[in-house]
Structures are given as C-alpha cells and as structure tokens.
Scaffold this motif. Structure first.
Motif, PDB file in Angstrom:
ATOM      1  N   GLU A 150     -51.960  16.521  54.564  1.00  0.00           N
ATOM      2  CA  GLU A 150     -51.022  15.861  55.471  1.00  0.00           C
ATOM      3  C   GLU A 150     -49.608  16.121  54.974  1.00  0.00           C
ATOM      4  O   GLU A 150     -49.387  16.408  53.797  1.00  0.00           O
ATOM      5  CB  GLU A 150     -51.304  14.356  55.548  1.00  0.00           C
ATOM      6  CG  GLU A 150     -51.230  13.667  54.202  1.00  0.00           C
ATOM      7  CD  GLU A 150     -51.598  12.202  54.271  1.00  0.00           C
ATOM      8  OE1 GLU A 150     -51.007  11.419  53.514  1.00  0.00           O
ATOM      9  OE2 GLU A 150     -52.474  11.844  55.077  1.00  0.00           O
ATOM     10  N   TYR A 151     -48.648  15.986  55.860  1.00  0.00           N
ATOM     11  CA  TYR A 151     -47.286  16.386  55.539  1.00  0.00           C
ATOM     12  C   TYR A 151     -46.604  15.467  54.524  1.00  0.00           C
ATOM     13  O   TYR A 151     -45.858  15.930  53.661  1.00  0.00           O
ATOM     14  CB  TYR A 151     -46.449  16.468  56.819  1.00  0.00           C
ATOM     15  CG  TYR A 151     -46.978  17.496  57.793  1.00  0.00           C
ATOM     16  CD1 TYR A 151     -46.961  18.852  57.473  1.00  0.00           C
ATOM     17  CD2 TYR A 151     -47.524  17.117  59.015  1.00  0.00           C
ATOM     18  CE1 TYR A 151     -47.466  19.799  58.351  1.00  0.00           C
ATOM     19  CE2 TYR A 151     -48.029  18.061  59.904  1.00  0.00           C
ATOM     20  CZ  TYR A 151     -48.004  19.401  59.560  1.00  0.00           C
ATOM     21  OH  TYR A 151     -48.516  20.334  60.431  1.00  0.00           O
ATOM     22  N   THR A 189     -53.804  20.507  61.196  1.00  0.00           N
ATOM     23  CA  THR A 189     -52.916  20.008  60.148  1.00  0.00           C
ATOM     24  C   THR A 189     -53.361  20.491  58.773  1.00  0.00           C
ATOM     25  O   THR A 189     -52.533  20.915  57.946  1.00  0.00           O
ATOM     26  CB  THR A 189     -52.851  18.474  60.167  1.00  0.00           C
ATOM     27  OG1 THR A 189     -52.354  18.039  61.446  1.00  0.00           O
ATOM     28  CG2 THR A 189     -51.929  17.955  59.070  1.00  0.00           C
ATOM     29  N   VAL A 193     -50.982  22.705  56.375  1.00  0.00           N
ATOM     30  CA  VAL A 193     -50.619  22.228  55.040  1.00  0.00           C
ATOM     31  C   VAL A 193     -51.089  23.216  53.980  1.00  0.00           C
ATOM     32  O   VAL A 193     -50.356  23.538  53.034  1.00  0.00           O
ATOM     33  CB  VAL A 193     -51.209  20.829  54.784  1.00  0.00           C
ATOM     34  CG1 VAL A 193     -51.057  20.427  53.317  1.00  0.00           C
ATOM     35  CG2 VAL A 193     -50.520  19.793  55.678  1.00  0.00           C
ATOM     36  N   GLU A 196     -48.795  26.207  53.956  1.00  0.00           N
ATOM     37  CA  GLU A 196     -47.487  25.896  53.394  1.00  0.00           C
ATOM     38  C   GLU A 196     -47.566  25.741  51.875  1.00  0.00           C
ATOM     39  O   GLU A 196     -46.678  26.207  51.142  1.00  0.00           O
ATOM     40  CB  GLU A 196     -46.929  24.613  54.023  1.00  0.00           C
ATOM     41  CG  GLU A 196     -45.597  24.161  53.463  1.00  0.00           C
ATOM     42  CD  GLU A 196     -44.484  25.186  53.645  1.00  0.00           C
ATOM     43  OE1 GLU A 196     -43.496  25.119  52.874  1.00  0.00           O
ATOM     44  OE2 GLU A 196     -44.594  26.051  54.531  1.00  0.00           O
TER      45      GLU A 196
END
Length: 256
Positions: A150-151, A189, A193, A196
């Motif tokens: 999650e961000y 998501t 994630v 990233e």
C-alpha cells in the motif's frame, strides 16, 4: 551473527509478524535466535502467549538495570524472547536522546556478549522515532523494513530512509533491506507498489514476497508462528525463502 532491527516508520505493516516468523524460520534452521520486543504495545509478547510482570521484561533493563540475559524466556518453538510491557512507554520520558542513553542497549548487548555470539538477534521496534527506536537502530547491524502493498507504507519506508541517512552522517551507517509484505498477486495496488519499490531500492529490495495470508492471521490468534500453526502453508514457505535470501545476500551472517 547479525543484530537486525525490524522497523518501518508506519504502524500496521507487519513488523511483529515478520519478527516472529523470521525468528521461527531461524529456529527451524538451528540458529536459536534471540528476539527483543522493544515495542510498548507488546504485541510480540502477547502473540507468544506471555503476560509477564513489568519486572520480568525489557522495561526492567531500563528501569532497574536488570541484565538482559536475566530477562530471557525460551518459547516452545526454540526462540528466546525478551518480552515487553506497556510500562516500556515510560522510557521515552525517563531517558533522553543523548548518545549515552541511546547506546545503553548496544553497550549491554556487548557487555553481555550477546552481540558477538553465534546467536542472531531480532529487535521488534515501535514505529515512532524516540529513545526506543533509536536505541534499536544504534544497537543493530542492519535494518529490515517490511512494507505492506500500500502507498502509505511506502511513505513510512521513505521516512526511515531519512532517519538512516541522519545516522550515517554521524558515522552510524546501517545497511537496510526492504521487502513487500501482504502482497496480493495480480492486485493493481500490489503490483504498482512492488514496481515502485523495485525502482526505488534496486538491490536493497528483496526478491521474496510475503503474500497476504489467512494462515498468518489465524496463527497470531492462536499465539503461534506460522511454522507451528501451518508448517506446510505458502506463508511458511515465504518466510523460509526470505530467510534464505537474506543469508545468501550476506545481509544476515551466520556461523558455519
């Protein structure tokens, strides 16, 4: 052996379950780990089925100078635990962030020959930057950073990067490894994630993913690590692979 601080500057990312299950994986490989619950919430202690008095926990090390070795409880899965207590929250008021206070844990581990033994040590940290978490970072050789898919958890990892850079400027460089926790295969998501984190951390991002798992949650509810609760589960396999990767990369050093 290696002293590992399990830390992220965001709560709820799985620091405690990571510590418990990675320690259990070590125990299954004959490494006899020592775990220090340095979080006043004492979730790891509770997960281990313990409800000790404050005088039998790491709080007594700070309050009464009790040797760490006198506070160890051997768990049924061959993990040695120094438990925590909610009274530990007082430490941030008892001590200051001067170097002497922050080095108390590191000095005690050296004096009691815990730092130079054949025993790997894992420290379950609280998410707040204060005396306890900074003490753990100073005592540790390396930092393991769980990041849920999650961000906001990524933001916590970024904040930790700044903390570690601050320590490095004071001659206290601590290598770190980041891994993705509660990963859901094919979930947008989770995939974003993961991509990233790979871009941001490169070789410091673990290939091993720990997948979202009911086995881990149910194990916590039964006061068991995943190897005791569901030894043939995918989650047990995930933590076995994570330990293998950390050892093979040299992040965790073991005596042969």
């Amino acid at each position: 052996m290696t002293i590992i601080a399990v830390f992220n500057q965001k709560g709820g990312v799985g620091k405690t379950t990571t510590t418990a299950n990675l320690a259990a994986a070590m125990a299954r490989n004959g490494l006899a780990p020592l775990v220090i619950d340095l979080d006043p919430q004492a979730h790891l202690t509770s997960m281990s089925g313990l409800t000790p008095k404050a005088s039998r926990t790491v709080y007594s090390f700070y309050q009464n100078q009790t040797p760490l070795s006198e506070l160890v409880t051997e768990l049924g899965n061959q993990v040695n635990l120094i438990p925590s207590h909610m009274e530990l929250a007082k430490v941030d008021m008892m001590l200051t962030q001067n170097r002497r206070d922050l080095r108390r844990l590191k000095k005690a581990m050296a004096d009691e020959m815990l730092a130079d033994s054949d025993t790997p040590v894992l420290i379950d940290c609280c998410p707040m930057i204060g005396v306890l978490s900074l003490s753990a970072l100073m005592a540790a050789d390396v930092v393991l950073v769980p990041v849920t898919a999650e961000y906001l958890a990524m933001n916590g990892a970024q904040q930790l990067d700044q903390t570690l850079k601050g320590l490095a400027t004071k001659g206290l460089y601590r290598p770190r490894k980041v891994f993705i926790n509660r990963y859901q295969r094919g979930h947008p998501t989770s995939e974003k994630v993961s991509h990233e984190l790979t871009r941001r951390y490169g070789k410091d991002f673990c290939r091993t993913r720990v997948f979202e798992s009911q086995s881990i949650l149910e194990g916590v509810g039964s006061n068991q690590d995943v190897f005791s609760f569901a030894p043939d589960s995918e989650s047990a396999e995930d933590f076995s692979y994570l330990l293998d990767e950390l050892i093979e990369s040299g992040f965790i050093k073991v005596s042969l």
